[in-house]
Motif scaffolding. Structure first.
Motif, PDB file in Angstrom:
ATOM      1  N   ILE A 109      -0.369  13.477  -9.649  1.00  0.00           N
ATOM      2  CA  ILE A 109       0.246  14.693  -9.106  1.00  0.00           C
ATOM      3  C   ILE A 109       0.121  15.810 -10.146  1.00  0.00           C
ATOM      4  N   PRO A 110      -0.393  16.997  -9.788  1.00  0.00           N
ATOM      5  CA  PRO A 110      -0.547  18.090 -10.756  1.00  0.00           C
ATOM      6  C   PRO A 110       0.787  18.449 -11.407  1.00  0.00           C
ATOM      7  N   GLN A 111       0.807  18.563 -12.731  1.00  0.00           N
ATOM      8  CA  GLN A 111       2.004  18.933 -13.472  1.00  0.00           C
ATOM      9  C   GLN A 111       1.568  19.405 -14.852  1.00  0.00           C
ATOM     10  N   SER A 112       2.495  20.024 -15.575  1.00  0.00           N
ATOM     11  CA  SER A 112       2.166  20.556 -16.894  1.00  0.00           C
ATOM     12  C   SER A 112       2.021  19.444 -17.919  1.00  0.00           C
ATOM     13  N   ALA A 163      14.082   6.064  -0.913  1.00  0.00           N
ATOM     14  CA  ALA A 163      13.511   6.693   0.286  1.00  0.00           C
ATOM     15  C   ALA A 163      14.454   7.743   0.844  1.00  0.00           C
ATOM     16  N   LYS A 164      15.750   7.550   0.648  1.00  0.00           N
ATOM     17  CA  LYS A 164      16.727   8.534   1.123  1.00  0.00           C
ATOM     18  C   LYS A 164      16.744   9.780   0.245  1.00  0.00           C
ATOM     19  N   LEU A 165      16.316   9.633  -1.026  1.00  0.00           N
ATOM     20  CA  LEU A 165      16.349  10.770  -1.952  1.00  0.00           C
ATOM     21  C   LEU A 165      15.167  11.705  -1.764  1.00  0.00           C
ATOM     22  N   SER A 166      13.999  11.122  -1.439  1.00  0.00           N
ATOM     23  CA  SER A 166      12.800  11.947  -1.216  1.00  0.00           C
ATOM     24  C   SER A 166      11.777  11.125  -0.439  1.00  0.00           C
ATOM     25  N   PRO A 167      11.064  11.726   0.540  1.00  0.00           N
ATOM     26  CA  PRO A 167      10.083  10.955   1.333  1.00  0.00           C
ATOM     27  C   PRO A 167       8.967  10.378   0.478  1.00  0.00           C
ATOM     28  N   THR A 168       8.498  11.136  -0.534  1.00  0.00           N
ATOM     29  CA  THR A 168       7.391  10.667  -1.380  1.00  0.00           C
ATOM     30  C   THR A 168       7.710  10.972  -2.832  1.00  0.00           C
ATOM     31  N   ILE A 169       6.993  10.310  -3.740  1.00  0.00           N
ATOM     32  CA  ILE A 169       7.261  10.492  -5.169  1.00  0.00           C
ATOM     33  C   ILE A 169       6.886  11.886  -5.659  1.00  0.00           C
ATOM     34  N   LEU A 188       0.840  -1.203   0.000  1.00  0.00           N
ATOM     35  CA  LEU A 188       0.000   0.000   0.000  1.00  0.00           C
ATOM     36  C   LEU A 188       0.874   1.252   0.000  1.00  0.00           C
ATOM     37  N   HIS A 189       1.903   1.282   0.869  1.00  0.00           N
ATOM     38  CA  HIS A 189       2.801   2.439   0.925  1.00  0.00           C
ATOM     39  C   HIS A 189       3.623   2.569  -0.355  1.00  0.00           C
ATOM     40  N   VAL A 190       4.051   1.439  -0.930  1.00  0.00           N
ATOM     41  CA  VAL A 190       4.849   1.486  -2.157  1.00  0.00           C
ATOM     42  C   VAL A 190       4.022   2.058  -3.302  1.00  0.00           C
ATOM     43  N   PHE A 191       2.800   1.526  -3.510  1.00  0.00           N
ATOM     44  CA  PHE A 191       1.965   2.002  -4.610  1.00  0.00           C
ATOM     45  C   PHE A 191       1.675   3.492  -4.494  1.00  0.00           C
ATOM     46  N   ASN A 192       1.602   4.005  -3.287  1.00  0.00           N
ATOM     47  CA  ASN A 192       1.296   5.422  -3.091  1.00  0.00           C
ATOM     48  C   ASN A 192       2.550   6.263  -2.910  1.00  0.00           C
ATOM     49  N   GLY A 193       3.712   5.668  -3.189  1.00  0.00           N
ATOM     50  CA  GLY A 193       4.952   6.431  -3.224  1.00  0.00           C
ATOM     51  C   GLY A 193       5.467   6.864  -1.878  1.00  0.00           C
ATOM     52  N   ASN A 194       5.050   6.212  -0.783  1.00  0.00           N
ATOM     53  CA  ASN A 194       5.521   6.562   0.565  1.00  0.00           C
ATOM     54  C   ASN A 194       6.587   5.543   0.966  1.00  0.00           C
ATOM     55  N   PHE A 195       7.794   5.698   0.403  1.00  0.00           N
ATOM     56  CA  PHE A 195       8.848   4.697   0.584  1.00  0.00           C
ATOM     57  C   PHE A 195       9.360   4.605   2.026  1.00  0.00           C
TER      58      PHE A 195
END
Length: 658
Positions: free
Chosen positions: A529-532, A489-495, A454-461
């Motif tokens: 995630i909102p993006q151009s 996970a060390k690079l960013s908390p979430t995707i 569940l955490h992986v699919f939602n990018g919460n490493f």
């Protein structure tokens, strides 16, 4: 001067069509009470025109004084920059349509006529429009005040619909709040009458003519079908979308869309996410999102249904849109009946205290009696009875404990079988359900595995690694992927904090470990995630190329406006491309994967595809076609799929090409 007899004859003649019961009243009128001010006068003489109040689409509105009724009112003329020969019919129709609507929350029309140009008069409302109260911080209403205003707006719109009229330009600027707090809807300039109700005495004709190349209204509050250049079908549900937009502004103090946003598929950010600091009730958030659905069939079908939801909230009940759970329903019941609940609690406390006092006195009396009794046999009997009671109580306790354990295990078993969802809005609900199941059965490894995924699919490493290190290190579960997640996970908390380049490298790493299905799930979350548009397209295209390194030549064709919804997407003759995780979370009308090489439907199970072209592809795992969401048609050559499998898929259309 006429004599008394002649004057009496004139009075009777003037009152010929008036109820005979008024005859005696007119017979007593004295000479000095007959006033020439009731004689017919021309509009130019009757109305004294004052300052301009406002400009509308077709009309200019002025303050005026009616000499005949001795009151101030508003008078509307066709604007000077609108040619009379082109717009007179529209102006007169607006006047008649406004006059047709007699409702306490709709500004009434008094008179319709012609001076130098057509005009109509209406009630002069002193006060600001709703726009001022929403977007000026010093004038904000409380939530309950806003909702009561909204209910009155719904009353007015519902009444108009009952007369076969849709407004088509509902917005805060067209709603007045007078100095006494009354709510009044106005400006029916682009309204249409779509039908005439049975037994309706006013035969104002229907008007279903729509000019395809024109867009009339205010984009911030307009329904998507009002922008559709081909169909442009509007009905009562179009007004319901705009009512949802007004509710959105009342909740957030913001407009739901930009003033220039006229796309058919606009992405609406929910009130709860857009203004989390306002703590908007989830029930009202759900009502607003349902009313503003892009698809008319998903919205409330009648204004009274939307109005009923708001009344349910104000009365302390759960709305249908929020799909409330048992805990929420219990809280609402307590809030509605707080006095009764407190009274019952107080009564129970009093009963308990009285019972305790009674038991205390009873025990004291029994103690005194026992002291008086000297027979050893009676003491023995009392002791044996107490022992039997204790054993009975202990047996009941063990039974209840066993039942609680069984219930917890059943709940845990059910949750463990529910597949991990990818929809972001279900993420927190499913996380809470898993926590409850883990509390009930803390030794079930599959529950921790589901929490990890569940955490992986939602990018919460970080949370995924925490779950793994605490509960799964002694298992073989996802051992190949854990180092990858630990690294990212060390690079960013979430995707949401990842750059596109970092996301593409993550997908490639997962593909190397033969876990492309996980990458597809993460890609779907990333695309929410909102993006151009350019950022979305770059992520999709570069991911396709990175995860298919054996394909050297690329010719990707597509048709899209916002980079997530595609009319068409073609990877035709890309024979060495077999990984399509980059398309996860996309909505594609026609996807062309024709060419050599093998193809499994599971490769695009995370993609919404309406038409799939697979000419010359070697297809495996035919039964997996049902995993593709929205699939309606498959284009192939004869013999690519055995007939026995085609017969098993009656809901899918198969088209053959030479």
């Amino acid at each position: 001067m006429p004599d008394e007899t002649h004057k009496e004859e004139l009075i009777h003649e003037a009152c010929f069509h008036i109820d005979d019961r008024l005859g005696s009243l007119y017979e007593n009128i004295h000479d000095e009470e007959l006033d020439d001010s009731f004689d017919p006068v021309l509009p130019e003489e009757r109305y004294q025109i004052g300052d301009k109040v406002a400009d509308g689409g077709l009309k200019s509105i002025f303050k005026a004084y009616d000499r005949k009724s001795c009151r101030h009112l508003a008078i509307a003329f066709l604007r000077e920059d609108r040619p009379l020969e082109l717009h007179q019919a529209e102006f007169v129709r607006e006047a008649k349509m406004s006059a047709l609507l007699e409702h306490p929350n709709i500004i009434p029309v008094y008179d319709v006529g012609v001076m130098e140009s057509p005009f109509f008069t209406m009630k002069l409302v002193m006060g600001d429009n709703l726009n001022h109260y929403i977007f000026e911080e010093s004038k904000h209403f409380t939530l309950n005040q806003s909702l009561r205003i909204f209910i009155k707006i719904c009353d007015a719109v519902s009444y108009a619909h009952s007369r076969g009229i849709i407004h088509l330009d509902l917005k805060p600027e067209n709603i007045k709040i007078d100095s006494f707090g009354e709510v009044l809807l106005h400006d029916w300039g682009i309204a249409k009458r779509i039908y005439i109700p049975e037994n309706d005495s006013n035969q104002l004709s229907e008007n279903n003519i729509t000019i395809p190349d024109t867009i009339n209204g205010t984009p911030s509050y307009m329904a998507p079908e009002q922008f559709d250049p081909k169909h442009k079908i509007t009905d009562e549900r179009t007004d319901i979308f705009s009512l949802g937009g007004i509710l959105y502004s009342l909740l957030t103090y913001k407009r739901p869309f930009g003033s220039q946003d006229i796309r058919l598929e606009r992405k609406l950010t929910s009130p709860l996410k857009r203004c989390p600091e306002l703590k908007i009730p989830s029930s009202l958030n759900a009502v607003c999102m349902k009313a503003m659905s892009n698809h008319p069939d998903v919205r409330y079908q009648q204004v009274k249904d939307l109005q009923h939801e708001i009344e349910l909230y104000l009365d302390g009940f759960a709305t249908e849109a929020e799909n409330a759970n048992l805990l929420t329903l219990s809280k609402l019941i307590f809030q509605r009946h707080m006095k009764i609940c407190l009274l019952i609690s107080a009564s129970l406390i009093i009963i308990f205290m009285l019972t305790l006092t009674f038991i205390t006195k009873l025990q004291q009396s029994e103690s005194n009696t026992r002291l008086a009794l000297t027979a050893a046999t009676e003491s023995k009997i009392a002791t044996e009875k107490a022992l039997l009671q204790s054993e009975s109580n202990f047996s009941l306790y063990k039974q209840e404990k066993s039942e609680r354990k069984q219930f917890g295990e059943l709940t845990s078993e059910w949750i463990s079988k529910v597949p991990v969802g990818l929809d972001k809005w279900k993420y927190y609900r499913y996380e809470k359900q898993l926590e409850v199941a883990i509390q009930a059965t803390p030794n079930r490894i599959e529950l921790y595995e589901k929490m990890f995924m569940l955490h992986v699919f939602n990018g919460n490493f970080p949370e995924a690694i925490k779950t793994y290190d605490t509960h799964l290190t002694q298992t073989d579960f996802m051992k190949k992927c854990v180092p990858i997640f630990r690294k990212y996970a060390k690079l960013s908390p979430t995707i949401s904090g990842f750059s596109n380049e970092l996301m593409i490298q993550l997908f490639f790493d997962l593909k190397l470990k033969q876990h492309a299905w996980i990458a597809s799930g993460i890609m779907r979350t990333r695309m929410e995630i909102p993006q151009s548009r350019e950022s979305r397209l770059n992520l999709i295209i570069q991911t396709i190329k990175k995860t298919n390194p054996h394909q050297e030549l690329w010719d990707i064709q597509y048709d899209t406006e916002e980079g997530q919804i595609f009319t068409s997407f073609s990877l035709k003759n890309h024979n060495k491309a077999d990984q399509f995780m980059a398309l996860a979370g996309m909505t594609i009308g026609s996807l062309d994967l024709s060419g050599k090489g093998s193809f499994s439907p599971e490769k695009i199970s995370f993609t919404y595809v309406k038409k799939l072209i697979l000419v010359d592809r070697k297809i495996v795992e035919f039964e997996r076609f049902y995993a593709i969401k929205g699939l309606e048609e498959i284009v192939i050559k004869k013999g690519q799929i055995p007939n026995e499998f085609i017969r098993k898929m009656p809901l899918i259309k198969f088209t053959y090409v030479d």
